[in-house]
Design a protein around this motif. Structure first.
Motif, PDB file in Angstrom:
ATOM      1  N   ARG A 123       0.836  -1.202   0.000  1.00 44.44           N
ATOM      2  CA  ARG A 123       0.000   0.000   0.000  1.00 44.44           C
ATOM      3  C   ARG A 123       0.873   1.254   0.000  1.00 44.44           C
ATOM      4  O   ARG A 123       0.595   2.222  -0.726  1.00 44.44           O
ATOM      5  CB  ARG A 123      -0.932   0.000   1.202  1.00 44.44           C
ATOM      6  CG  ARG A 123      -2.113  -0.966   1.071  1.00 44.44           C
ATOM      7  CD  ARG A 123      -2.889  -1.067   2.371  1.00 44.44           C
ATOM      8  NE  ARG A 123      -4.077  -1.896   2.221  1.00 44.44           N
ATOM      9  CZ  ARG A 123      -5.301  -1.430   2.002  1.00 44.44           C
ATOM     10  NH1 ARG A 123      -5.503  -0.129   1.894  1.00 44.44           N
ATOM     11  NH2 ARG A 123      -6.328  -2.253   1.880  1.00 44.44           N
ATOM     12  N   SER A 124       1.928   1.238   0.803  1.00 41.58           N
ATOM     13  CA  SER A 124       2.818   2.396   0.846  1.00 41.58           C
ATOM     14  C   SER A 124       3.506   2.632  -0.491  1.00 41.58           C
ATOM     15  O   SER A 124       3.874   3.767  -0.811  1.00 41.58           O
ATOM     16  CB  SER A 124       3.881   2.202   1.942  1.00 41.58           C
ATOM     17  OG  SER A 124       3.280   2.205   3.221  1.00 41.58           O
ATOM     18  N   ALA A 125       3.668   1.565  -1.271  1.00 41.10           N
ATOM     19  CA  ALA A 125       4.253   1.688  -2.607  1.00 41.10           C
ATOM     20  C   ALA A 125       3.239   2.179  -3.639  1.00 41.10           C
ATOM     21  O   ALA A 125       3.567   2.256  -4.822  1.00 41.10           O
ATOM     22  CB  ALA A 125       4.843   0.348  -3.040  1.00 41.10           C
ATOM     23  N   GLY A 126       2.013   2.483  -3.204  1.00 43.13           N
ATOM     24  CA  GLY A 126       1.028   3.082  -4.095  1.00 43.13           C
ATOM     25  C   GLY A 126       0.210   2.114  -4.911  1.00 43.13           C
ATOM     26  O   GLY A 126      -0.358   2.495  -5.941  1.00 43.13           O
ATOM     27  N   LEU A 127       0.094   0.868  -4.444  1.00 42.28           N
ATOM     28  CA  LEU A 127      -0.591  -0.135  -5.253  1.00 42.28           C
ATOM     29  C   LEU A 127      -2.033   0.251  -5.570  1.00 42.28           C
ATOM     30  O   LEU A 127      -2.489   0.124  -6.714  1.00 42.28           O
ATOM     31  CB  LEU A 127      -0.556  -1.492  -4.537  1.00 42.28           C
ATOM     32  CG  LEU A 127      -1.293  -2.636  -5.238  1.00 42.28           C
ATOM     33  CD1 LEU A 127      -0.722  -2.899  -6.623  1.00 42.28           C
ATOM     34  CD2 LEU A 127      -1.239  -3.914  -4.391  1.00 42.28           C
ATOM     35  N   LEU A 128      -2.793   0.705  -4.586  1.00 41.52           N
ATOM     36  CA  LEU A 128      -4.199   1.012  -4.833  1.00 41.52           C
ATOM     37  C   LEU A 128      -4.360   2.121  -5.866  1.00 41.52           C
ATOM     38  O   LEU A 128      -5.207   2.033  -6.768  1.00 41.52           O
ATOM     39  CB  LEU A 128      -4.915   1.392  -3.538  1.00 41.52           C
ATOM     40  CG  LEU A 128      -5.472   0.223  -2.715  1.00 41.52           C
ATOM     41  CD1 LEU A 128      -4.364  -0.602  -2.099  1.00 41.52           C
ATOM     42  CD2 LEU A 128      -6.433   0.714  -1.635  1.00 41.52           C
ATOM     43  N   GLY A 129      -3.550   3.164  -5.742  1.00 40.08           N
ATOM     44  CA  GLY A 129      -3.644   4.255  -6.697  1.00 40.08           C
ATOM     45  C   GLY A 129      -3.254   3.844  -8.095  1.00 40.08           C
ATOM     46  O   GLY A 129      -3.879   4.260  -9.077  1.00 40.08           O
ATOM     47  N   ARG A 130      -2.235   3.025  -8.217  1.00 38.79           N
ATOM     48  CA  ARG A 130      -1.798   2.556  -9.529  1.00 38.79           C
ATOM     49  C   ARG A 130      -2.895   1.751 -10.214  1.00 38.79           C
ATOM     50  O   ARG A 130      -3.050   1.789 -11.435  1.00 38.79           O
ATOM     51  CB  ARG A 130      -0.551   1.682  -9.388  1.00 38.79           C
ATOM     52  CG  ARG A 130       0.703   2.398  -8.919  1.00 38.79           C
ATOM     53  CD  ARG A 130       1.779   1.372  -8.613  1.00 38.79           C
ATOM     54  NE  ARG A 130       2.935   1.910  -7.938  1.00 38.79           N
ATOM     55  CZ  ARG A 130       4.125   2.085  -8.505  1.00 38.79           C
ATOM     56  NH1 ARG A 130       4.291   1.795  -9.783  1.00 38.79           N
ATOM     57  NH2 ARG A 130       5.143   2.556  -7.810  1.00 38.79           N
ATOM     58  N   LEU A 131      -3.650   0.986  -9.409  1.00 42.68           N
ATOM     59  CA  LEU A 131      -4.711   0.139  -9.957  1.00 42.68           C
ATOM     60  C   LEU A 131      -6.041   0.866 -10.092  1.00 42.68           C
ATOM     61  O   LEU A 131      -6.931   0.392 -10.807  1.00 42.68           O
ATOM     62  CB  LEU A 131      -4.936  -1.077  -9.047  1.00 42.68           C
ATOM     63  CG  LEU A 131      -3.989  -2.249  -9.176  1.00 42.68           C
ATOM     64  CD1 LEU A 131      -4.312  -3.296  -8.124  1.00 42.68           C
ATOM     65  CD2 LEU A 131      -4.083  -2.863 -10.563  1.00 42.68           C
ATOM     66  N   GLY A 132      -6.202   1.981  -9.378  1.00 40.97           N
ATOM     67  CA  GLY A 132      -7.527   2.573  -9.278  1.00 40.97           C
ATOM     68  C   GLY A 132      -8.484   1.655  -8.553  1.00 40.97           C
ATOM     69  O   GLY A 132      -9.678   1.593  -8.854  1.00 40.97           O
ATOM     70  N   ALA A 133      -7.953   0.920  -7.568  1.00 41.10           N
ATOM     71  CA  ALA A 133      -8.727  -0.101  -6.870  1.00 41.10           C
ATOM     72  C   ALA A 133      -9.441   0.473  -5.655  1.00 41.10           C
ATOM     73  O   ALA A 133      -9.007   1.465  -5.060  1.00 41.10           O
ATOM     74  CB  ALA A 133      -7.812  -1.241  -6.412  1.00 41.10           C
TER      75      ALA A 133
ATOM     76  N   LEU B 278       2.241  -5.620 -10.519  1.00 39.12           N
ATOM     77  CA  LEU B 278       0.824  -5.915 -10.320  1.00 39.12           C
ATOM     78  C   LEU B 278      -0.055  -4.910 -11.069  1.00 39.12           C
ATOM     79  O   LEU B 278      -1.064  -5.278 -11.669  1.00 39.12           O
ATOM     80  CB  LEU B 278       0.486  -5.918  -8.838  1.00 39.12           C
ATOM     81  CG  LEU B 278       1.028  -7.094  -8.018  1.00 39.12           C
ATOM     82  CD1 LEU B 278       0.723  -6.900  -6.539  1.00 39.12           C
ATOM     83  CD2 LEU B 278       0.452  -8.425  -8.516  1.00 39.12           C
ATOM     84  N   ALA B 279       0.348  -3.643 -11.032  1.00 36.40           N
ATOM     85  CA  ALA B 279      -0.426  -2.628 -11.754  1.00 36.40           C
ATOM     86  C   ALA B 279      -0.390  -2.893 -13.261  1.00 36.40           C
ATOM     87  O   ALA B 279      -1.411  -2.755 -13.955  1.00 36.40           O
ATOM     88  CB  ALA B 279       0.114  -1.237 -11.445  1.00 36.40           C
ATOM     89  N   GLU B 280       0.764  -3.294 -13.762  1.00 38.44           N
ATOM     90  CA  GLU B 280       0.876  -3.620 -15.189  1.00 38.44           C
ATOM     91  C   GLU B 280      -0.016  -4.805 -15.555  1.00 38.44           C
ATOM     92  O   GLU B 280      -0.684  -4.789 -16.590  1.00 38.44           O
ATOM     93  CB  GLU B 280       2.325  -3.935 -15.527  1.00 38.44           C
ATOM     94  CG  GLU B 280       2.562  -4.365 -16.970  1.00 38.44           C
ATOM     95  CD  GLU B 280       3.990  -4.830 -17.232  1.00 38.44           C
ATOM     96  OE1 GLU B 280       4.224  -5.429 -18.298  1.00 38.44           O
ATOM     97  OE2 GLU B 280       4.858  -4.602 -16.363  1.00 38.44           O
ATOM     98  N   LEU B 281      -0.036  -5.797 -14.696  1.00 36.50           N
ATOM     99  CA  LEU B 281      -0.840  -6.990 -14.971  1.00 36.50           C
ATOM    100  C   LEU B 281      -2.337  -6.731 -14.876  1.00 36.50           C
ATOM    101  O   LEU B 281      -3.122  -7.234 -15.703  1.00 36.50           O
ATOM    102  CB  LEU B 281      -0.484  -8.095 -13.976  1.00 36.50           C
ATOM    103  CG  LEU B 281       0.727  -8.963 -14.242  1.00 36.50           C
ATOM    104  CD1 LEU B 281       0.972  -9.887 -13.070  1.00 36.50           C
ATOM    105  CD2 LEU B 281       0.558  -9.764 -15.535  1.00 36.50           C
ATOM    106  N   LEU B 282      -2.757  -5.978 -13.878  1.00 35.14           N
ATOM    107  CA  LEU B 282      -4.159  -5.944 -13.500  1.00 35.14           C
ATOM    108  C   LEU B 282      -4.907  -4.706 -13.970  1.00 35.14           C
ATOM    109  O   LEU B 282      -6.138  -4.685 -13.905  1.00 35.14           O
ATOM    110  CB  LEU B 282      -4.272  -6.044 -11.978  1.00 35.14           C
ATOM    111  CG  LEU B 282      -3.644  -7.278 -11.328  1.00 35.14           C
ATOM    112  CD1 LEU B 282      -3.855  -7.254  -9.829  1.00 35.14           C
ATOM    113  CD2 LEU B 282      -4.177  -8.571 -11.928  1.00 35.14           C
ATOM    114  N   SER B 283      -4.193  -3.686 -14.421  1.00 34.25           N
ATOM    115  CA  SER B 283      -4.896  -2.490 -14.881  1.00 34.25           C
ATOM    116  C   SER B 283      -5.617  -2.761 -16.192  1.00 34.25           C
ATOM    117  O   SER B 283      -5.137  -3.539 -17.030  1.00 34.25           O
ATOM    118  CB  SER B 283      -3.905  -1.338 -15.071  1.00 34.25           C
ATOM    119  OG  SER B 283      -3.336  -0.961 -13.846  1.00 34.25           O
ATOM    120  N   ASP B 284      -6.765  -2.125 -16.368  1.00 27.37           N
ATOM    121  CA  ASP B 284      -7.503  -2.284 -17.613  1.00 27.37           C
ATOM    122  C   ASP B 284      -6.718  -1.713 -18.778  1.00 27.37           C
ATOM    123  O   ASP B 284      -6.018  -0.730 -18.642  1.00 27.37           O
ATOM    124  CB  ASP B 284      -8.861  -1.567 -17.500  1.00 27.37           C
ATOM    125  CG  ASP B 284      -9.772  -2.274 -16.495  1.00 27.37           C
ATOM    126  OD1 ASP B 284      -9.587  -3.460 -16.295  1.00 27.37           O
ATOM    127  OD2 ASP B 284     -10.640  -1.575 -15.922  1.00 27.37           O
TER     128      ASP B 284
END
Length: 284
Positions: free
Chosen positions: A27-37, A278-284
């Motif tokens: 989360r601190s690495a910005g995962l949610l923001g990168r995904l728009g999750a 993860l953002a690369e894999l899971l982003s639309d």
């Protein structure tokens, strides 16, 4: 895909190992923001009892059961609202709870350096993370699940990227044998173009699927921050080539990510790389 990130900081050693801190680090690495999750919060999945139960052979067995139930409830809730859960472990002991929350009839894509088919007798550690695949296929210790029988048919399990073979009897330990119905593709068959080809082949079909990523499927040269590193693993390009078609298949119910040991990442650079991939894999 509409992702909801759920923290499940289960460390089945019961000793507060670095997997417990992995969700916070990602989360601190910005995962949610990168995904728009969406932020689905956290479940009470802590295991603080390091005692190995004499009956099941599992460390902190009552806490492991409680954590599994809590994870299952939240997974069911998220799926019921049309979200795709992205569960941040913790270690692989989150898998039984996760699969308890899924509707019946799904494929399991299981990326891991290890086969996780120990049980309470054969496990050298007593950690439920040694046994998660045996538990969900009804070969593990009895009484850890709230229902009898397998959570997933062994023939619908695809283990990808392992390097550790079945263990023959040695040093007083019992042999470990994986159910022969489980499909297995070791890491040395998932290099370069073979990774993409395997991903495309598995993506074909209509059955819903769950993707479980134990980050020790990666070679320790590219990700050393795991608790049980094994040489000969995948590199980042292999991982994305393999997992990309699975994510884009239209079959994916959700994904679990485990075994990032944040204690081994003091400057946060490995968390940053994991979040980016993860953002690369899971982003639309």
């Amino acid at each position: 895909m509409r992702w909801s990130v759920l923290d499940a900081p289960l460390d089945s050693s019961g000793r507060g190992r670095g997997e417990r801190w992995a969700p916070a680090a990602l989360r601190s690495a910005g995962l949610l923001g990168r995904l728009g999750a969406a932020d689905a919060g956290a479940v009470d999945a802590l295991v603080t009892d390091p005692t190995r139960d004499p009956d099941t052979g599992v460390i902190g067995v009552d806490q492991v059961r409680r954590a599994g139930r809590a994870i299952a409830v939240r997974v069911t809730e998220l799926l019921g609202t049309g979200r795709h859960p992205l569960i941040l472990g913790g270690d692989c002991a989150i898998l039984p709870g996760t699969l308890q929350g899924l509707p019946a009839g799904f494929d399991l894509w299981f990326l891991d350096a290890h086969l996780d088919f120990e049980d309470g007798r054969t496990s050298p550690t007593g950690e439920a993370a040694d046994m998660d695949l045996s538990i969900v296929t009804d070969h593990g210790p009895a009484g850890l699940l709230d229902r009898e029988g397998p959570l997933v048919d062994p023939d619908q399990v695809h283990v990808l990227g392992h390097r550790v073979p079945d263990r023959d009897t040695a040093d007083g330990m019992e042999a470990v044998r994986v159910d022969p119905a489980v499909h297995r593709v070791p890491a040395d068959r998932l290099r370069g173009p073979d990774a993409a080809a395997m991903g495309r082949a598995l993506a074909v079909g209509t059955t819903p699927a769950w993707l479980h990523l134990d980050l020790d499927v990666l070679d320790p040269l590219v990700l050393p921050a795991v608790s049980y590193p094994e040489p000969g693993g995948l590199d980042w390009d292999d991982l994305t080539a393999l997992a990309g078609p699975l994510v884009r298949s239209g079959r994916l119910l959700g994904m679990s990510v485990t075994d990032f040991n944040a204690d081994e990442d003091p400057d946060g650079r490995h968390a940053e790389r994991i979040a980016a991939v993860l953002a690369e894999l899971l982003s639309d």
